[in-house]
Design an enzyme around this catalytic site. Structure first.
Site: not given
Lengths: 226, 226
Positions: A40, A44, A113, A116
């Protein structure tokens, strides 16, 4: 291969060579120690980069402050959770029984999450261009709907409107410092929203520009966190 | 080709095919309307992505919270300004006479921004892998010096020490909410630093974990902004 996993892959436009990597991206920390939190973090950053890349090329004349606000609207948790819900990502999540009982499959933070993490996993397995293609596909309808001219209202007005819509107190502005020579002063202003405990600062060649920069920063933090 | 430009290219390990793009990356907004601010936005995102990518692969067992703190230390303005000074980037900047008189060539924010703009320009011209190679070269000595085990102190302790070193008031913690079923409660804690007007929140399966998460978030914001 489970049907929910295959549906997610179809929506991403990427079939994972490593099934283990796909499984890890879909695994919440409540389920296994081989969970998706590192992916994640990576995803991101990849998402931010790809979204900036896409916006930069799509809007060659849009100034950086507005590009940054457009990006914040695309990558904020709400938007990612909506996209994740749209591709039924919740059905593919690996969660503990406790998380499932308390509605984990529909929880926005958890969905955002995992989305990502999936982007991070594509990047790891297939590289930046493949990850960017996935991001472009996921964001496409929202990218097409963006209109920088409409969104180019000055940040102070946009912030005021945003706070009003959330039934929050309006911000106040303070000049923090004035530096530079008399013929070219640089103002530094703070934008303070007491009820949210938020204080941001910005610089500019006039009080108004400094306040606009501080407001833009506040808006970014609020919309990024929303 | 000017000597300062060539020295910068040598330090980056990238010779620009487009001299106009290089010039734009080196141009401050005080000098020309064809300035580096859009490239800086792009480069900032590319740098974050490349730094995360490098850390992710270098430290395969380091948890995401610590990776995120290591990244913040690499990409914060102070670090970027030091790197920029080390490659004499100030000599190559295109600034207004006014900015030059007031020491613009040595100003950390200006140096850090131009370094990000250069990374954005490499990305635009040569793609992600080329930009990552530049970032790896620029960060190499700092990457090698990182030691996640040494830096793995818990975030509350690290925050306390950081604030102490800056002669700032220690933070206070509040439990904001407790949700979830009795057998699996989720705590939400706030970390408040009144003197800095900073309030961050974090979640965890115990009060202590929630406070650590809030402290980690505060630390990231402070070190990211430092």
């Amino acid at each position: 291969m489970s049907a929910p996993d295959a549906r997610v892959e179809q929506a991403l436009g990427h079939v994972f060579a490593s099934r283990a990597l796909l499984a890890q991206a879909l695994t919440h920390s409540s389920f296994s120690s081989s969970h998706n939190e590192r992916l994640e973090l990576l995803g991101d950053a990849v998402l931010d980069c790809a979204a900036t890349d896409l916006l930069f090329r799509r809007f060659p004349d849009t100034p950086e402050g507005l590009l940054s606000r457009l990006r914040a609207s695309l990558v904020k948790e709400d938007t990612l959770a909506e996209i994740a819900a749209g591709i039924a990502l919740g059905d593919a999540l690996r969660l503990s029984a406790g998380e499932q009982k308390t509605g984990g499959r529909g929880r926005p933070a958890l969905l955002a999450n995992a989305l990502e993490a999936l982007i991070g996993a594509v990047f790891l397995e297939a590289g930046y261009d493949a990850a960017r293609a996935v991001v472009a596909r996921l964001l496409e309808s929202r990218l097409v709907a963006l209109n920088p001219e409409r969104d180019a209202r000055d940040p102070k007005t946009a912030l005021q409107e945003w706070l009003h819509a959330q039934a929050k107190q309006p911000p106040r502005y303070e000049i923090v410092s004035t530096t530079g020579p008399a013929h070219a002063p640089v103002f530094r202003a703070a934008c303070v929203i007491d009820t949210l405990g938020l204080r941001t600062e910005g610089e500019g060649r006039s009080r108004r520009h400094a306040e606009q920069a501080a407001a833009a920063c506040a808006l970014e933090q609020l919309q990024g966190a929303a």
